[in-house]
Design an enzyme around this catalytic site. Structure first.
Site, PDB file in Angstrom:
ATOM      1  N   ASP A 333       0.882  -1.155   0.000  1.00  0.00           N
ATOM      2  CA  ASP A 333       0.000   0.000   0.000  1.00  0.00           C
ATOM      3  C   ASP A 333       0.928   1.216   0.000  1.00  0.00           C
ATOM      4  OD1 ASP A 333      -2.296   1.703   0.506  1.00  0.00           O
ATOM      5  OD2 ASP A 333      -1.525   1.849   2.552  1.00  0.00           O
ATOM      6  N   ASP A 527      -1.227  -0.577   6.277  1.00  0.00           N
ATOM      7  CA  ASP A 527      -1.374  -0.049   7.638  1.00  0.00           C
ATOM      8  C   ASP A 527      -2.792   0.383   7.994  1.00  0.00           C
ATOM      9  OD1 ASP A 527      -0.961   3.470   7.779  1.00  0.00           O
ATOM     10  OD2 ASP A 527      -1.411   2.312   6.003  1.00  0.00           O
ATOM     11  N   ASP A 531      -6.958  -1.810   4.530  1.00  0.00           N
ATOM     12  CA  ASP A 531      -6.000  -2.832   4.096  1.00  0.00           C
ATOM     13  C   ASP A 531      -6.281  -4.199   4.725  1.00  0.00           C
ATOM     14  OD1 ASP A 531      -4.509  -1.092   2.494  1.00  0.00           O
ATOM     15  OD2 ASP A 531      -3.362  -0.379   4.214  1.00  0.00           O
TER      16      ASP A 531
END
Length: 636
Positions: A333, A527, A531
């Site tokens: 990410d 994080d 996610d």
């Protein structure tokens, strides 16, 4: 305490047995065991150290038999050593009472060594994770009360004095200090805290007293969450570890039946003597004991998890440590993982007639009443004091920006559309980020570039992964294409996909997993709450640590407590070296044992009982020493 006392008693018992055994061996040249009753004197003499050292092994073997769970190392040792003493009834054979006592003695010495190795590993992890606070200074009605952290409620205030461990996650409301976060993150440099800064439980307050408002109950605090992760880590066994456990379960009965066949079949067929075949069977039993594998393999994984914890990397189980060693694709990410997740002013480009500080002053005053992240970043970067009395007629222009009267000047701060609406000609900017144009009284003054800044070690993280042999790095982000392309280019990421929703990330990860071949695994690093689904779908989910979202940490298999993406390569290095040590032990132990087993067969008959002792105890000690190397893997 009781366990420690039992261990000390066992140590004393084995030391005494070793002294007695050595004394009896020294008496061999004196001829005390010669004569018509010498054999039986030797039998009785060596029975003393044998029973002194091994009575508990015999008791465990008997307990297994009567409870219909006989096939373990205790049964193998019992049959082999009793058999060695029983050879006294075969007049044509050499006396083997000394070897029988030696096998039991050295087997027990080996178990002591195993206890020491396991204990050292546990103590290492316990000391490293000794972060549980024992009390909290609760501030109530102006007075301090020392209470258990679990008694403090959310919203109450605590005082943390210098040198004390922060007991709960809290927000500093008074005082300034330095906080040691090494126990949680592995970070050696203390962090400065002041009012408005969050502090997490388990860290140590270093310099000044602080008053903080508790934001989470103890059961949901960072320290409690970490301790639960460590305690549960041993429950999730790796495939290799589970295989060794199953292997030992079926291996032991096969060994016993094979030894029985070696002892009975050749003599009954008239092909060899009874004493020789029984001796071969006993050697076969001793060397076949699976202690080296049953102890060293779990110990290796335990040590690897401990080494990772020392580096601020929490691995939730040995199965995830094993999966990490097979990772070939790492998917990231962007926001909060490769970047700080906070917007900052990265450039101020003023027109020639305007000073950059003046440009920033106009923008900060115009944004004074906004709580938008972009507005907050502008105000934070302005070093002066915002005088709200100089501001009026503030108007938010949805999706465009803001207009305001500042010091009797009409100020516009916003994007391209705001400038177009006002008919103001503006300049484009090559710097990647969000562009805030600033116009004063209809005249273009310049622009401010705001961006989510890359983490300091983000480039190092990608470089380290490529150096470690990772074939493919991918970035998935909901950000704009232009921003994603710039980040991927700057970091050297192999592939990126932008403007994705959470479900899109899951789809991309599933496609990447389905395209993988053989044992190749995929790791996803994230994080945020959004996610969590993809963290669970990946072969290995890696979450950004104590300051990441609870949902992400709960869904992940590995947690980076210092939020440093560069530690991903460190985690993979530890996992690969751990697996290397595991397979070294498996191959070494099986090779030595198989060779000695072959040499023990009646038609070869080269192996001795002393060689069998090395094949069991010696191999176990070497494998355990090798496994203990895993504890040092966190050292660079």
């Amino acid at each position: 305490m009781a366990k420690k006392n039992r261990r000390k008693r066992k140590q004393r018992r084995i030391v005494i047995a070793l002294i007695v055994f050595a004394t009896l061996e020294l008496l061999q040249p004196t001829g005390v065991y010669s004569g018509s009753y010498g054999l039986w004197i030797e039998f009785a003499a060596f029975l003393v150290p044998y029973l002194l050292a091994g009575y508990d092994v015999l008791a465990k073997a008997w307990h297994g038999i009567i409870h219909r769970q006989p096939f373990d190392e205790n049964l193998l040792m019992s049959i082999a050593t009793i058999g060695a003493f029983a050879l006294v009834f075969f007049p044509e054979s050499e006396p083997h009472m000394a070897e029988g006592a030696a096998v039991m003695l050295f087997y027990q010495v080996g178990t002591l060594f195993e206890d020491y190795a396991v204990g050292r590993t546990r103590r290492s992890i316990s000391a490293m994770m000794d972060i549980a606070p024992d009390h909290a200074n609760l501030l109530r009605d102006g007075e301090l009360a020392v209470v258990d952290p679990s008694e403090v409620k959310q919203g109450e205030r605590i005082v943390v004095k210098p040198g004390e461990r922060i007991p709960l996650d809290a927000l500093v409301v008074e005082g300034e200090s330095q906080v040691d976060t090494a126990a949680l993150t592995g970070e050696s440099v203390p962090r400065a805290v002041e009012p408005g800064v969050e502090v997490v439980s388990g860290c140590i307050n270093l310099t000044g007293a602080i008053t903080a408002e508790v934001i989470k109950p103890y059961g949901e605090s960072t320290v409690q969450r970490i301790l639960e992760l460590v305690e549960n880590a041993s429950e999730k066994k790796a495939r290799t570890e589970a295989f060794i456990t199953r292997f030992a379960r079926y291996y032991t009965p096969i060994v016993v039946l094979s030894a029985l066949a070696i002892a009975l079949v050749p003599p009954l067929a008239g092909a060899a003597s009874w004493s020789g075949c029984v001796m071969s069977a006993l050697i076969f039993l001793v060397v076949s004991c699976p202690c080296a594998l049953v102890i060293s393999v779990p110990l290796s994984f335990f040590g690897g998890i401990g080494a990772a914890s020392r580096a601020g990397i929490l691995v939730k189980g040995s199965s995830y440590l094993e999966n990490l060693s097979h990772v070939e694709t790492v998917v990231f990410d962007k926001t909060g993982t490769l970047t700080d997740g906070t917007f900052r002013v990265v450039a101020v480009h003023a027109e020639e007639a305007y000073d950059p500080d003046l440009l920033l002053s106009y923008a900060a005053h115009a944004e004074a009443f906004s709580n938008h992240p972009i507005a907050l970043s502008v105000k934070e970067s302005y070093s002066g004091v915002i005088d709200q009395e100089q501001i009026d007629h503030v108007e938010e222009r949805g999706g465009k920006g803001v207009s305001a009267h500042v010091r009797s000047h009409t100020v516009l701060v916003g994007n391209d559309r705001l400038m177009n609406d006002a008919g103001i000609i503006y300049r484009t900017c090559e710097v990647v980020g969000t562009i805030l144009h600033v116009a004063v009284d209809g005249e273009y003054c310049g622009h401010i570039v705001i961006a989510d800044v890359l983490k300091k070690d983000a480039k190092q993280a990608i470089d380290d992964l490529h150096a470690a042999g990772i074939r493919r790095t991918v970035m998935l982000t909901g950000d704009h294409e232009r921003v994603a392309a710039a980040v991927a280019r700057e970091l050297g990421i192999d592939e990126y996909h932008a403007q994705l929703l959470p479900q899109d990330k899951v789809s991309y990860v599933e496609d990447l997993i389905s395209a993988a071949s053989g044992k190749d695994k995929l790791a996803f690093v994230g994080d945020g709450i959004n996610d969590a689904p993809v963290l669970m779908r990946a072969d290995v989910g890696i979450a950004m640590g104590a300051l990441g979202s609870d949902a992400a940490i709960e869904a992940a298999d590995v947690v980076l407590m210092d939020d440093k993406p560069s530690n991903i390569a460190q985690a993979m290095r530890i996992s690969r070296k751990t697996m290397g040590i595991v397979w070294q032990n498996i191959v070494f132990a099986l090779t030595v044992k198989i060779v000695i087993m072959i040499l023990a067969l009646p038609f070869i008959g080269i192996a001795t009982m002393w060689l069998a002792v090395f094949g069991d105890v010696g191999v176990s000690v070497i494998a355990i020493l090798n496994a203990m190397r895993c504890l040092a893997l966190a050292k660079r």
